[in-house]
Design an enzyme around this catalytic site. Structure first.
Site, PDB file in Angstrom:
ATOM      1  N   ARG A  40       0.795  -1.226   0.000  1.00 11.67           N
ATOM      2  CA  ARG A  40       0.000   0.000   0.000  1.00 11.67           C
ATOM      3  C   ARG A  40       0.828   1.277   0.000  1.00 11.67           C
ATOM      4  O   ARG A  40       0.639   2.137  -0.841  1.00 11.67           O
ATOM      5  CB  ARG A  40      -0.917   0.034   1.237  1.00 11.67           C
ATOM      6  CG  ARG A  40      -2.021  -0.998   1.239  1.00 11.67           C
ATOM      7  CD  ARG A  40      -2.989  -0.713   2.376  1.00 11.67           C
ATOM      8  NE  ARG A  40      -3.976  -1.778   2.547  1.00 11.67           N
ATOM      9  CZ  ARG A  40      -4.945  -1.748   3.451  1.00 11.67           C
ATOM     10  NH1 ARG A  40      -5.045  -0.719   4.264  1.00 11.67           N
ATOM     11  NH2 ARG A  40      -5.799  -2.744   3.563  1.00 11.67           N
ATOM     12  N   HIS A  86      -8.186  -4.158  -7.471  1.00  9.86           N
ATOM     13  CA  HIS A  86      -7.976  -3.475  -6.182  1.00  9.86           C
ATOM     14  C   HIS A  86      -9.213  -3.626  -5.299  1.00  9.86           C
ATOM     15  O   HIS A  86     -10.117  -2.789  -5.331  1.00  9.86           O
ATOM     16  CB  HIS A  86      -7.678  -1.989  -6.439  1.00  9.86           C
ATOM     17  CG  HIS A  86      -6.996  -1.304  -5.288  1.00  9.86           C
ATOM     18  ND1 HIS A  86      -5.689  -1.541  -4.938  1.00  9.86           N
ATOM     19  CD2 HIS A  86      -7.448  -0.385  -4.402  1.00  9.86           C
ATOM     20  CE1 HIS A  86      -5.357  -0.787  -3.908  1.00  9.86           C
ATOM     21  NE2 HIS A  86      -6.420  -0.069  -3.552  1.00  9.86           N
ATOM     22  N   TYR A 130     -19.314  12.561 -12.175  1.00  9.95           N
ATOM     23  CA  TYR A 130     -19.325  13.808 -12.951  1.00  9.95           C
ATOM     24  C   TYR A 130     -18.024  14.061 -13.700  1.00  9.95           C
ATOM     25  O   TYR A 130     -18.008  14.805 -14.673  1.00  9.95           O
ATOM     26  CB  TYR A 130     -19.586  15.006 -12.034  1.00  9.95           C
ATOM     27  CG  TYR A 130     -20.918  14.955 -11.334  1.00  9.95           C
ATOM     28  CD1 TYR A 130     -22.114  14.940 -12.061  1.00  9.95           C
ATOM     29  CD2 TYR A 130     -20.994  14.917  -9.949  1.00  9.95           C
ATOM     30  CE1 TYR A 130     -23.329  14.886 -11.413  1.00  9.95           C
ATOM     31  CE2 TYR A 130     -22.205  14.855  -9.287  1.00  9.95           C
ATOM     32  CZ  TYR A 130     -23.372  14.839 -10.027  1.00  9.95           C
ATOM     33  OH  TYR A 130     -24.582  14.794  -9.395  1.00  9.95           O
TER      34      TYR A 130
END
Length: 879
Positions: A40, A86, A130
């Site tokens: 990570r 993921h 968006y």
């Protein structure tokens, strides 16, 4: 029908194991920590990417969202990454995608975003439904050749797909974009750099593998942050040399003039500084008066850049305000460099040279694997082309075998047996169109075969020659620099220079006046014109009713001024921090300058010092005749709330403080009754700050006597000037005051009582000295000392200043002219005064006598002494 026997039960599986809790916690935490570190938080040294970033880029490349295609919804990309590679929260993926699209976060953004992707003000990006995104052109350079077996592949989380372990990364992404992450027990924080400079550094190492860090820093001088600004050279080399360090950043601001007033315009902020939070902090500092001089704050930033305008007062020094902004806000900040990344699965802090060498090794490995892949494909194609040529040469026989074969498998077997072809060649011949059997096609095949042979030869040469391999790396770097290189944004400066208020104020002589009620001000010394003895002086300070001037001294604007209080504490200010006033102003209350004064604490006396770091001692004198000596180095760190300078007995108070140097210096203590004691400094041993002191002079009994003056004397000062409260005074040779022991009663310095009143000051002088006398009503006169007659000790003296009714002399100070050779070699001490006005002519003897209201008593007869001291231990008179 008989029932079958029951099956024997399976033995129970023992899934409970006894473990020591400490061991289990240890192993579990280590597993978790390594998972965070490797999976990570830390980037790989090869491509400079964390797993989430690598998966986003690979998923977009795999789905065709390249820079030359149309934008696609971010939600689609996030969904692909979540479903395939993921298995974490969608916001973790979207936040990583957003950051790769922000031009103020990455020096070279890897995502080309369309829509609201956040701002430098800390505004959040729009929801993923968006916004739209696609790979940037430079991001595709990280993925090129990935299909040529250049990298290792691993199973995804559910084993249904493969994902790359790292990317080919032609771009040195770890250096040009940096990285930041917090793991377990470790963190990384790598600054970004300019691509062109990194390419030049890599090319330098390719040409000169033994190049030193200094050689590399000539082409790669420092980080280059996406937000511009300035970076100081301080700390850069240490960070590059060790992989850890601290570098200092500063935003870009300029001072402009508009409408007759200055304004500060911030055009660039330091890296990762939130502009909106910066403006809010500036506003709070202005309201809290931590920063003074700003009258308005406007954010005029737009899509073309940052523009924060700070309007200033007309009298506010713009450079000082700007320095305050650098000091109190993140407009100047630091960046802690930790070059921590994963090298072969292990976290390691790397210096710059190793980071550069790792990228070169990474590219050598990728290019070697790509070359081997290309060579294998070329040889496979050559093998097929040889089969094509065989078929063309025997076209009739090939057609006959195919026509007579039962099926494709039989035809393939017959061709392999007839012409000694491989299975791949036979299949290619069977798949070949008839049009390829023409004469022109034979020429094309032969041409292609020759090209493939040349290519195979070149690829083999690359594999056999490290020099040719390095040349490929160099060509790639040159191409990257040409296509993506851009000018440096962050300017590198040797060091951040801070101009303080002291830098803007001329170092000139000033007179400081202090009143009993605690008002203080400073005036330029050149306001005091020289007058003749007996003049009336000028009003230099308006005082309140029942207030009067108690202290006057001359200093320079850059000097330190020590404020000593009735509680024995000491505070410090610069002379330029004292309020500058006119002759008729009353000054400013000391309590406003020293807000940390305690209840009931008031300033008793002041001492100007040029340099607190110099050698010497401070000598304190109290009203009751106590003296104390403390080395100056104990007063170098004076806090804003003061420190203890001396302990005082009940009912006692400070009279004066002097700076002395050298054990041969002598001290004189004068009392209100006209007595003076003179002794060597060596009789005072240095003491700590919080001490009371020892007896310096024994006061006259029954006369309400007290110490009024203390001064160091030496051969530089052959005369002592004595002044009384009624404005009379005289000069006497210092040698006439015989040296005594500390604690004696002393000898007469001037007659007191009657017209003279009491002694107010005794000052060491020279013939070139001037004296500045201040009265209780604020009248000040400046005159030449040699205009005051030299007389014996036991005399009344002459008029020095003509006083108004009810006025008395409160203080006096000597103005010393520059003495050639006084300052030691290399000393930067400036003269203690400015050039005096032309000296007034000396009064004639007749004028002198007429100026005095009463006749002066004659000198005592030779041999007759008026000493009241009875000290048999006194040494002979020092001459």
């Amino acid at each position: 029908m008989s029932t079958p026997p029951a099956a024997a039960p399976e033995p129970p599986v023992d899934r409970v194991h006894d473990r020591v809790l400490e061991q289990e916690m240890h192993h579990s935490y280590i597993d978790y920590a390594m998972s965070v570190i490797v999976g990570r938080a830390l980037p790989l040294a090869g491509d400079g990417l964390k797993p989430v970033h690598r998966r986003i880029l690979w998923s977009m490349w795999e789905s065709g969202a390249t820079h030359d295609r149309a934008f696609r919804k971010s939600a689609r990309t996030v969904g692909d990454v979540l479903g395939k590679y993921h298995p974490h929260g969608d916001m973790a993926v979207y936040d990583a995608l957003v950051r790769m699209a922000q031009s103020f976060s990455l020096r070279y953004p890897l995502i080309d975003g369309q829509g609201n992707f956040g701002s430098i003000d800390g505004d959040s990006p729009a929801a993923m439904r968006y916004t739209e995104a696609r790979l940037s052109a430079i991001a595709e350079e990280l993925l090129l050749d990935i299909e040529k077996e250049t990298v290792e592949w691993i199973d995804n989380f559910d084993g249904t797909l493969k994902e790359p372990l790292l990317l080919p990364s032609k771009v040195p992404n770890l250096l040009v974009n940096g990285s930041a992450g917090i793991a377990v027990g470790m963190a990384t924080n790598m600054p970004p750099h300019n691509l062109g400079e990194v390419a030049d550094a890599l090319l330098l190492l390719l040409a000169h593998p033994d190049a030193s860090l200094d050689d590399v820093m000539k082409v790669l001088p420092g980080p280059d942050f996406p937000t511009g600004g300035y970076v100081s050279t301080e700390g850069i080399r240490e960070a590059y040399d060790t992989g850890r360090g601290m570098i200092h950043l500063r935003g870009s601001a300029e001072i402009r003039e508009r409408g007759g007033k200055d304004e500060i315009v911030i055009t660039e902020t330091p890296y990762e500084v939130n502009k909106a939070a910066l403006l809010e902090l500036i506003a709070d500092l202005v309201k809290g008066k931590r920063i003074d001089g700003i009258t308005d704050l406007r954010d005029e930033s737009d899509r073309h850049g940052t523009s924060v305008v700070l309007e200033l007062r007309r009298d506010a020094p713009a450079e000082i305000v700007l320095n305050r902004l650098y000091e109190h806000t993140p407009l100047e900040t630091s960046f802690g460099v930790i070059n921590l990344c994963l090298v072969e699965g292990h976290p390691k802090v790397l210096p710059l040279l190793e980071l550069l060498a790792l990228h070169l090794d990474h590219r050598r490995t990728i290019l070697t694997r790509r070359t081997k892949f290309d060579l294998r494909k070329t040889e496979e194609r050559l093998h097929l082309l040889e089969g094509f040529l065989t078929a063309i040469d025997h076209i009739d026989e090939v057609i006959r075998i195919i026509r007579r074969s039962k099926d494709v498998q039989v035809a393939e077997t017959n061709l392999m047996g007839k012409f000694l072809l491989s299975s791949e060649q036979a299949k290619a011949i069977l798949d070949m169109r008839l049009a390829r059997l023409t004469a022109l096609e034979r020429e094309a095949v032969e041409k292609e075969k020759a090209e493939k042979e040349a290519l195979a030869k070149h690829l083999k040469a690359i594999l056999a020659s490290p020099k040719l391999l390095d040349q490929l790396v160099a060509d790639e770097l040159a191409d990257l620099k040409k296509r993506f290189g851009d000018p440096r944004r962050t300017r590198i400066v040797p060091a951040f220079t801070e101009r303080t208020l002291e830098d803007l104020i001329p170092d000139t002589d000033v007179v400081v006046l202090v009143t009993r009620d605690g008002y203080v001000k400073r005036l330029p010394l050149d306001q005091y014109r020289r007058q003749r003895r007996g003049g009336r002086g000028l009003i230099q300070m308006e005082t309140k009713e029942e207030d009067f001037v108690i202290r006057t001294f001359v200093t320079r604007t850059h000097d330190d001024v020590l404020f000593l209080t009735n509680l024995g504490r000491v505070y410090r200010l610069k002379a330029y921090e004292l309020p500058e006033g006119s002759r008729h102003s009353k000054g400013k209350a000391v309590i406003n300058l020293l807000p940390k004064l305690k209840d009931g604490e008031r300033v008793q006396t002041l001492l100007p010092l040029r340099d607190l770091a110099s050698e010497g001692s401070l000598v304190f004198a109290s009203r009751k005749g106590l003296v104390k000596r403390t080395t100056l180095d104990q007063y170098q760190n004076i806090r804003t709330n003061g420190i203890q300078a001396v302990l005082l007995e009940d009912g006692d108070e400070l009279v004066d403080v002097s700076l002395v140097t050298g054990e041969t210096t002598e001290l004189v203590l004068a009392t209100q009754a006209g007595q003076l004691v003179r002794f060597l400094l060596s009789e005072l041993r240095p003491m700590g700050r919080a001490t009371y002191g020892v007896i310096g002079v024994r006061l006259s009994e029954g006369k309400d006597d007290r110490v009024v003056a203390m001064a160091p004397v030496s051969e530089r000062f052959p005369m002592l000037l004595s002044l009384t409260t009624t404005g009379y005074g005289k000069r006497s040779p210092t040698a006439d005051y015989r040296r005594t022991r500390r604690g004696a009663k002393g000898v007469r310095t001037i007659k007191t009582g009657g017209r003279n009143g009491t002694v107010v000051a005794v000052l060491p002088t020279t013939d070139a000295s001037e004296v500045l006398v201040t009265t209780q009503h604020g009248i000040t006169i400046r005159m030449a000392v040699k205009g005051i007659r030299s007389q014996a000790r036991n005399t009344l003296g002459v008029r020095v200043i003509r006083l108004d009714e009810g006025d008395t002399v409160r203080d006096a100070v000597i103005l010393e002219p520059p003495i050639e050779g006084l300052a030691g070699e290399g000393s930067d001490e400036k003269p203690a005064r400015t050039k005096a006005a032309p000296e007034a002519p000396e009064p004639t003897p007749d004028e002198d006598e007429a100026a005095d209201d009463e006749s002066e008593e004659s000198d005592p007869k030779p041999g007759k002494d008026d000493d009241t001291e009875d000290d048999d231990a006194s040494p002979p008179q020092a001459r």
